[in-house]
Design a protein around this motif. Structure first.
Motif, mmCIF file in Angstrom:
data_model
loop_
_atom_site.group_PDB
_atom_site.id
_atom_site.type_symbol
_atom_site.label_atom_id
_atom_site.label_comp_id
_atom_site.label_asym_id
_atom_site.label_seq_id
_atom_site.Cartn_x
_atom_site.Cartn_y
_atom_site.Cartn_z
ATOM 1 N N GLY A 84 0.907 36.039 8.997
ATOM 2 C CA GLY A 84 0.489 37.236 8.273
ATOM 3 C C GLY A 84 1.605 37.931 7.494
ATOM 4 N N GLY A 85 2.816 37.410 7.531
ATOM 5 C CA GLY A 85 3.998 38.107 6.972
ATOM 6 C C GLY A 85 4.052 38.048 5.452
ATOM 7 N N ASP A 100 1.562 43.680 8.327
ATOM 8 C CA ASP A 100 2.468 42.525 8.370
ATOM 9 C C ASP A 100 3.201 42.357 7.034
ATOM 10 N N ASN A 101 2.488 42.479 5.935
ATOM 11 C CA ASN A 101 3.085 42.278 4.603
ATOM 12 C C ASN A 101 4.223 43.255 4.307
ATOM 13 N N TYR A 136 -3.516 47.662 6.072
ATOM 14 C CA TYR A 136 -4.475 47.307 7.116
ATOM 15 C C TYR A 136 -3.799 46.409 8.149
ATOM 16 N N GLY A 137 -4.138 46.623 9.406
ATOM 17 C CA GLY A 137 -3.650 45.731 10.456
ATOM 18 C C GLY A 137 -4.787 45.432 11.409
ATOM 19 N N TRP A 138 -4.949 44.200 11.792
ATOM 20 C CA TRP A 138 -6.074 43.876 12.677
ATOM 21 C C TRP A 138 -5.882 44.525 14.044
ATOM 22 N N GLN A 139 -4.627 44.691 14.464
ATOM 23 C CA GLN A 139 -4.396 45.335 15.757
ATOM 24 C C GLN A 139 -4.728 46.821 15.666
#
Lengths: 214, 214
Positions: A213-214, B59-60, B126-129
């Motif tokens: 995801g990075g 993440d990005n 956005y983060g899934w966690q």
């Protein structure tokens, strides 16, 4: 070749295979047992550390009874066959429901057979909603380690998912562990499993970059 | 042709596109703006009810600053362009973090522009966690409606995900809404978007059976 640590296996297409052979749908499941054992041996020889089989789901149990009994029996047989191998075996799913076969209750805790050289997870009466239901207030933190709080917490992040039968979707397979997984689809139905499918998947996988995801 | 209600859009390959053009990686993002608007108009004309763009993730934001600023600016511009169209627009992501651009704070509540004829969700930081972190004790029930308790509860189940740039993975994209989604991959990079890609995806999608895991 870079070998994934953990492979998810979606063995789809048993019913379509049976229909193509002029058989009734439920006849396809037993033909999936040998492919499952082939897959186990191939992964073990390659040094894969963990594999997860998508046995059946809570959603699947709504199918006609004759099918439900057939796939349930095939899963019981598969687990019993794997228990004769060298594996650390876990059966995971909602065991509070009558749809979870009593023959598999002893496998709800991971059990070591042989030297337990490879972790093998087998999902039985698994539901993604059931899986996520355990996330609780402690987790009200955006940096949480979700893995800790889900029902499937003994199953690690998946590197590669191989799905047989041509469908390009997860169908509720381990949503948390699958967030970064590379997804390879084999068009052939699961009973037509060939070792070459796995080699094709691994060759493709080893060409992918790993970014998480990075 | 069966048109999906909700399409998820993963516009990947901007950096690889820029490198192929002899540009530095961060130069690829602005070239993604026109494709984004094309995609919006095509979906609206086809009668798609909802689309979700994968802008950027938590993440990005760990990428080099020059890239982070470039994709953040491209997302700000994209949302501002969409706000001139006929859409019910929502920007969703972790806005408690400094990585969430202040220009987009007003869009955290869904806003209607024009007649609001299509729901448009744009994921930013956005983060899934982060998304799953809101699931709490009330949900300790295997039949729960997960959608109710996640941070992305205003985004519905996704029917079709189209990913540009050749990668076959979700990369953390809306794990709950994606559990049953059909996944179509376009090998071309996002800046090389063509309307034909969408037609190819829709043609393929309309040939898939819809089982929702059943």
């Amino acid at each position: 070749m870079r070998i994934p640590n953990h492979i998810g296996i979606i063995p789809d297409g048993n019913r379509r295979w049976a229909e193509n052979q002029g058989l009734t749908k439920e006849k396809g499941y037993d033909l999936g047992l040998d492919p499952g054992m082939d897959m186990f041996r191939i992964c073990k020889e390659l040094g894969v550390k963990e594999i997860t089989y998508y046995g059946f789901t809570v959603d699947n149990t709504k199918r006609p009874t004759v099918q439900r009994l057939a796939f349930t029996n095939a899963c019981i047989k598969a687990v019993q066959m794997l228990a004769k191998e060298d594996a650390a075996l876990l059966v995971l799913g909602n065991s509070d429901s009558p749809m979870f076969p009593k023959e598999l209750l002893p496998f709800r805790e991971r059990k070591t057979f042989g030297k337990g050289s490879i972790k093998v997870n087998f999902l039985v009466n698994y539901g993604w909603q059931w899986d996520l239901a355990k996330l609780n207030e402690e987790t009200n933190n955006s940096k949480l380690n979700c893995y800790k709080y889900i029902n499937s917490n003994d199953i690690s992040r998946i590197d590669l998912i191989i799905r047989w039968g041509g469908r390009r979707r997860l169908s509720g397979f381990l949503p948390v562990q699958s967030v970064y997984a590379d997804f390879f689809v084999v068009d052939e139905y699961w009973p037509d499993f060939k070792e070459q499918h796995v080699h094709d998947a691994l060759k493709w996988y080893s060409e992918q970059d790993i970014t998480l995801g990075g």
